[in-house]
Design a protein around this motif. Structure first.
Motif, mmCIF file in Angstrom:
data_model
loop_
_atom_site.group_PDB
_atom_site.id
_atom_site.type_symbol
_atom_site.label_atom_id
_atom_site.label_comp_id
_atom_site.label_asym_id
_atom_site.label_seq_id
_atom_site.Cartn_x
_atom_site.Cartn_y
_atom_site.Cartn_z
ATOM 1 N N LYS A 1 2.737 32.279 19.736
ATOM 2 C CA LYS A 1 1.499 32.920 19.292
ATOM 3 C C LYS A 1 1.795 33.787 18.073
ATOM 4 C CE LYS A 1 -0.995 32.619 23.656
ATOM 5 N NZ LYS A 1 -1.756 33.326 24.729
ATOM 6 N N GLY A 2 0.807 34.522 17.615
ATOM 7 C CA GLY A 2 0.950 35.247 16.359
ATOM 8 C C GLY A 2 1.893 36.428 16.452
ATOM 9 N N PRO A 3 2.362 36.924 15.308
ATOM 10 C CA PRO A 3 3.269 38.071 15.298
ATOM 11 C C PRO A 3 2.669 39.318 15.942
ATOM 12 C CG PRO A 3 3.207 37.000 13.148
ATOM 13 C CD PRO A 3 2.120 36.385 13.960
ATOM 14 N N GLY A 4 1.343 39.448 15.941
ATOM 15 C CA GLY A 4 0.701 40.625 16.509
ATOM 16 C C GLY A 4 0.295 40.475 17.958
ATOM 17 N N TRP A 5 0.667 39.327 18.581
ATOM 18 C CA TRP A 5 0.247 39.103 19.968
ATOM 19 C C TRP A 5 1.062 39.944 20.945
ATOM 20 C CZ3 TRP A 5 2.876 37.534 24.320
ATOM 21 C CH2 TRP A 5 2.084 37.255 25.435
ATOM 22 N N ALA A 6 0.417 40.339 22.030
ATOM 23 C CA ALA A 6 1.067 40.947 23.186
ATOM 24 C C ALA A 6 0.199 40.607 24.395
ATOM 25 C CB ALA A 6 1.192 42.467 23.007
ATOM 26 N N PRO A 7 0.735 40.672 25.599
ATOM 27 C CA PRO A 7 -0.075 40.339 26.782
ATOM 28 C C PRO A 7 -1.411 41.074 26.798
ATOM 29 C CG PRO A 7 2.221 40.644 27.410
ATOM 30 C CD PRO A 7 2.113 41.023 25.957
ATOM 31 N N GLY A 8 -2.474 40.297 27.016
ATOM 32 C CA GLY A 8 -3.813 40.868 27.044
ATOM 33 C C GLY A 8 -4.526 40.867 25.706
ATOM 34 N N LYS A 9 -3.854 40.422 24.662
ATOM 35 C CA LYS A 9 -4.459 40.400 23.331
ATOM 36 C C LYS A 9 -4.799 38.971 22.916
ATOM 37 C CE LYS A 9 -1.912 44.461 21.658
ATOM 38 N NZ LYS A 9 -0.973 44.966 20.626
ATOM 39 N N PRO A 10 -5.704 38.783 21.922
ATOM 40 C CA PRO A 10 -5.985 37.445 21.403
ATOM 41 C C PRO A 10 -4.726 36.812 20.796
ATOM 42 C CG PRO A 10 -7.587 39.056 20.604
ATOM 43 C CD PRO A 10 -6.502 39.827 21.265
ATOM 44 N N ARG A 11 -4.782 35.519 20.542
ATOM 45 C CA ARG A 11 -3.616 34.773 20.060
ATOM 46 C C ARG A 11 -3.006 35.389 18.811
ATOM 47 N NH1 ARG A 11 -2.681 30.501 16.388
ATOM 48 N NH2 ARG A 11 -4.892 30.459 15.818
ATOM 49 N N LEU A 12 -3.819 35.861 17.883
ATOM 50 C CA LEU A 12 -3.307 36.420 16.635
ATOM 51 C C LEU A 12 -3.257 37.949 16.641
ATOM 52 C CD1 LEU A 12 -5.036 34.053 14.035
ATOM 53 C CD2 LEU A 12 -2.779 33.858 15.083
ATOM 54 N N GLY A 13 -3.465 38.552 17.799
ATOM 55 C CA GLY A 13 -3.437 40.002 17.858
ATOM 56 C C GLY A 13 -4.778 40.606 17.468
ATOM 57 N N LEU A 14 -4.798 41.913 17.346
ATOM 58 C CA LEU A 14 -6.025 42.649 17.028
ATOM 59 C C LEU A 14 -5.943 43.206 15.615
ATOM 60 C CD1 LEU A 14 -6.338 44.591 20.401
ATOM 61 C CD2 LEU A 14 -7.786 42.684 19.643
ATOM 62 N N ILE A 15 -6.932 42.861 14.799
ATOM 63 C CA ILE A 15 -6.942 43.341 13.413
ATOM 64 C C ILE A 15 -7.031 44.869 13.378
ATOM 65 C CG2 ILE A 15 -9.450 43.236 13.124
ATOM 66 C CD1 ILE A 15 -6.866 42.107 10.509
ATOM 67 N N GLU A 16 -7.628 45.464 14.421
ATOM 68 C CA GLU A 16 -7.778 46.918 14.460
ATOM 69 C C GLU A 16 -6.430 47.630 14.554
ATOM 70 O OE1 GLU A 16 -9.239 44.866 16.677
ATOM 71 O OE2 GLU A 16 -11.257 44.752 15.800
ATOM 72 N N GLU A 17 -5.412 46.938 15.010
ATOM 73 C CA GLU A 17 -4.103 47.554 15.176
ATOM 74 C C GLU A 17 -3.274 47.551 13.889
ATOM 75 O OE1 GLU A 17 -3.376 46.675 19.933
ATOM 76 O OE2 GLU A 17 -2.132 45.676 18.428
ATOM 77 N N ILE A 18 -3.757 46.857 12.880
ATOM 78 C CA ILE A 18 -3.058 46.859 11.595
ATOM 79 C C ILE A 18 -3.333 48.176 10.884
ATOM 80 C CG2 ILE A 18 -2.961 45.772 9.317
ATOM 81 C CD1 ILE A 18 -3.566 43.125 10.705
#
Length: 441
Positions: A300-317
């Protein structure tokens, strides 16, 4: 066709047009791979010319700039790193393509047809789009590609900041073409697609009008290199921007772009630039619970973690404030000169290695590659001003003296041997590192 078939000669004007993908089918179609010119290798003088032209234009525009600062040297170092596999063995992309062509092709399109040439142009660029997109969306592929994005500057030298790992995955995306398109035509377009992407790494070209709708341009690619939220995962095209428009990954340049990784690594050290994300993946893989989650860390994407969408959350950038300052460590003048001199000497060895690799023994080849890697690593330590820099540079100097004494650094290139000998003054420069950086710890 025999492997001894000579490569075709290329004029300076043809090489210049190759960089902008404006060589026609009649002058860039070849029967065999052996005949295909080394467009990328021959482009070095043009790279240098365009880099100097960019510096002059920035000076004329009165923009703030510096030439060959630490980040530029880190980019050049990454470029040397990325070419090392090709020094040791044949290109993975071409070798894999030829294997599929020889064993599994379903149709053989004519090598001298304009239709084949244009179809390959479209096919290579389409394959590049999907490789490039997957390199951002799949974590283990990002581990290779991130090196290219690690610079917080954006200039033509940034284009040379390439990954040593990337080419071991990109070839997969081109294999469908091998079912029908001759390897010689593929080899041409693979180089053209790469060369085209050099000149778009600049800030001196702002907008190209109607061409912005079809082509990948400096404006579009600046967005791709940005860490602003609106820039993330956008504009993957190589030569054409139409794939991004079709598949919904296009973004136009608007706010001032801030370049680099979303979480800057703050280093110029070559090994860390190349492999730091591999170390990160290894660490996260073992600390993430569950087999499925461990697979997700890889795929999955570099920003993924359990419970997150495949590419992570844009809000966390992290949000861009506009006050970000690129990472830098101001070097004393004497150390800056020392770094430049030894980087230039290393480049001399590298150029000689690439021109004489077929005449060197395996032992000599590997020792030279090892010395180049050691030099690039030590230079990175110096530019980072790490506490271990005295020990690392002293070890490199001892390696230099030993390899020179036993003849492993003897220059073989006829061109370099007349202009690049290794007399005692250069050895004195090397041994003088003890005076510059102190005694061994």
């Amino acid at each position: 066709m025999a492997a001894t078939t000579p490569k075709q000669a290329v004029s300076v004007f043809q090489e210049f047009r190759a960089m902008f993908y404006v060589l026609g089918p009649n002058e860039s179609s070849f029967r065999s791979v052996e005949e295909v010119p080394d467009y990328v290798d021959k482009a070095t003088p043009l790279f240098i010319t365009l880099v100097l032209l960019e510096v002059i234009i920035k000076w004329a525009q009165k923009k703030h700039f510096s030439f060959l600062h630490s980040d530029d040297i880190a980019s050049l170092s990454a470029g040397v790193f990325s070419r090392i596999p090709d020094v040791i063995s044949r290109s993975v992309e071409i070798s894999a393509y030829i294997y599929v062509w020889n064993n599994y092709r379903m149709l053989e399109l004519p090598w001298d047809s304009s239709w084949t040439w244009f179809l390959t142009f479209i096919g290579v660029d389409f394959g590049y789009y999907w490789f490039h997109r997957m390199a951002h969306e799949i974590n283990f592929l990002w581990a290779g590609h991130q090196a290219h994005h690690s610079s917080e500057h954006y200039n033509l030298l940034t284009a040379l900041r390439q990954s040593i790992l990337q080419k071991f995955a990109s070839w997969i995306f081109y294999l469908p073409l091998a079912l029908c398109i001759p390897p010689s035509i593929f080899a041409v377009h693979l180089q053209f697609n790469l060369l085209y992407q050099f000149w778009i790494h600049t800030e001196v070209i702002e907008n190209l009008g109607p061409l912005e709708f079809i082509l990948n341009t400096p404006s579009h690619h600046r967005v791709h290199h940005g860490r602003n939220r609106y820039c993330i995962d956008k504009n993957y095209g190589g030569t054409l921007i139409i794939w991004d428009r079709i598949f919904g990954t296009f973004a136009a340049e608007k706010d001032k772009v801030v370049y680099g990784l979303t979480h800057p690594i703050n280093t110029f050290e070559s090994l860390k630039v190349q492999f730091h994300h591999c170390v990160y993946i290894w660490s996260i893989f073992w600390t993430t619970p569950g087999f499925v989650n461990k697979l997700s860390v890889m795929f999955k994407g570099p920003g993924w973690a359990p419970g997150k969408p495949r590419l992570g959350l844009i809000e966390e950038i992290p949000e861009i404030t506009g006050k970000e300052v690129p990472f830098n460590r101001k070097l004393p003048s004497y150390m800056y000169i020392y770094v430049i001199v030894h980087f230039a000497l290393m480049m001399g060895f590298y150029v000689d290695l690439t021109t004489s690799k077929y005449t060197l023994s395996q032992v000599t080849l590997l020792l030279r590659v090892g010395y180049i890697v050691l030099t690039l690593t030590s230079i990175g330590f110096l530019m980072d001003q790490r506490p271990e820099m005295a020990f690392m540079e002293s070890a490199r100097c001892y390696a230099f003296l030993a390899l020179q004494k036993f003849g492993y650094l003897e220059v073989h290139s006829a061109l370099l041997s007349t202009t690049y000998e290794i007399p005692s003054p250069k050895i004195l420069i090397c041994t003088n590192c003890f005076g510059l950086f102190g005694e061994l710890p």
